[in-house]
Design a protein around this motif. Structure first.
Motif, short mmCIF file in Angstrom:
data_model
loop_
_atom_site.label_atom_id
_atom_site.label_comp_id
_atom_site.label_asym_id
_atom_site.label_seq_id
_atom_site.Cartn_x
_atom_site.Cartn_y
_atom_site.Cartn_z
N UNK A 1 0.85 -1.18 0.00
CA UNK A 1 0.00 0.00 0.00
C UNK A 1 0.90 1.24 0.00
N UNK A 2 0.64 2.19 -0.86
CA UNK A 2 1.49 3.38 -0.94
C UNK A 2 1.34 4.27 0.30
N UNK A 3 2.43 4.93 0.65
CA UNK A 3 2.39 5.86 1.77
C UNK A 3 1.78 7.18 1.32
N UNK A 4 1.18 7.89 2.25
CA UNK A 4 0.63 9.20 1.93
C UNK A 4 1.75 10.22 1.89
N UNK A 5 1.41 11.47 1.63
CA UNK A 5 2.42 12.52 1.52
C UNK A 5 3.22 12.70 2.80
N UNK A 6 2.59 12.42 3.95
CA UNK A 6 3.32 12.60 5.21
C UNK A 6 4.05 11.33 5.64
N UNK A 7 4.06 10.31 4.78
CA UNK A 7 4.81 9.09 5.07
C UNK A 7 4.02 8.03 5.82
N UNK A 8 2.80 8.32 6.21
CA UNK A 8 1.99 7.34 6.91
C UNK A 8 1.28 6.42 5.92
N UNK A 10 -2.05 4.53 4.91
CA UNK A 10 -3.47 4.63 5.23
C UNK A 10 -3.99 3.35 5.88
N UNK A 11 -5.01 3.46 6.72
CA UNK A 11 -5.58 2.26 7.34
C UNK A 11 -6.13 1.32 6.27
N UNK A 12 -6.08 0.04 6.55
CA UNK A 12 -6.63 -0.96 5.65
C UNK A 12 -8.10 -1.20 6.02
N UNK A 13 -8.92 -1.45 5.02
CA UNK A 13 -10.29 -1.82 5.27
C UNK A 13 -10.30 -3.27 5.72
#
Length: 105
Positions: A1-8, A10-13
């Motif tokens: 899963x790709x990281x967001x802009x802040x490096x976190x 995203x939660x998985x469904x």
């Protein structure tokens, strides 16, 4: 899963298959067990229209049939065609799904 802009990440469904009991034994649905809080509020509101919209978002699959024996379309008007007691059983099970422990865990 790709990281967001802040490096976190995203939660998985997360989902779970819920099997209903009598008088709807054999009926099942797949529900998100980590829904957004807005969905939880809608589901617990007791307001049928809000509950139906929420269920359309957090239920991904079901095997429900109508009074005529034909499959009901979850994303269409299937929720409006459910018998009231089946709607209640599904709503209660969906509300409790995040808190239930998996049988094989």
């Amino acid at each position: 899963m790709p990281a967001s802009k802040n490096g976190l990440t995203p939660p998985q469904i997360k989902t779970r298959k819920v099997e209903l009991e009598d008088p709807y034994a054999g009926y099942w649905f797949v529900v998100q067990t980590n829904p957004p809080m807005g969905a939880v509020a809608d589901l617990m509101s007791g307001v049928p229209d809000r509950m139906m919209e929420c269920l359309k978002e957090i239920v991904f699959e079901w095997n429900f049939i109508g009074f005529d024996g034909k499959a009901l379309n979850l994303k269409g008007d299937g929720l409006r065609k459910l018998p009231f007691d089946l709607f209640q059983a599904m709503s209660a099970a969906a509300t409790n799904a995040p808190f239930e422990v998996e049988k094989n865990s």
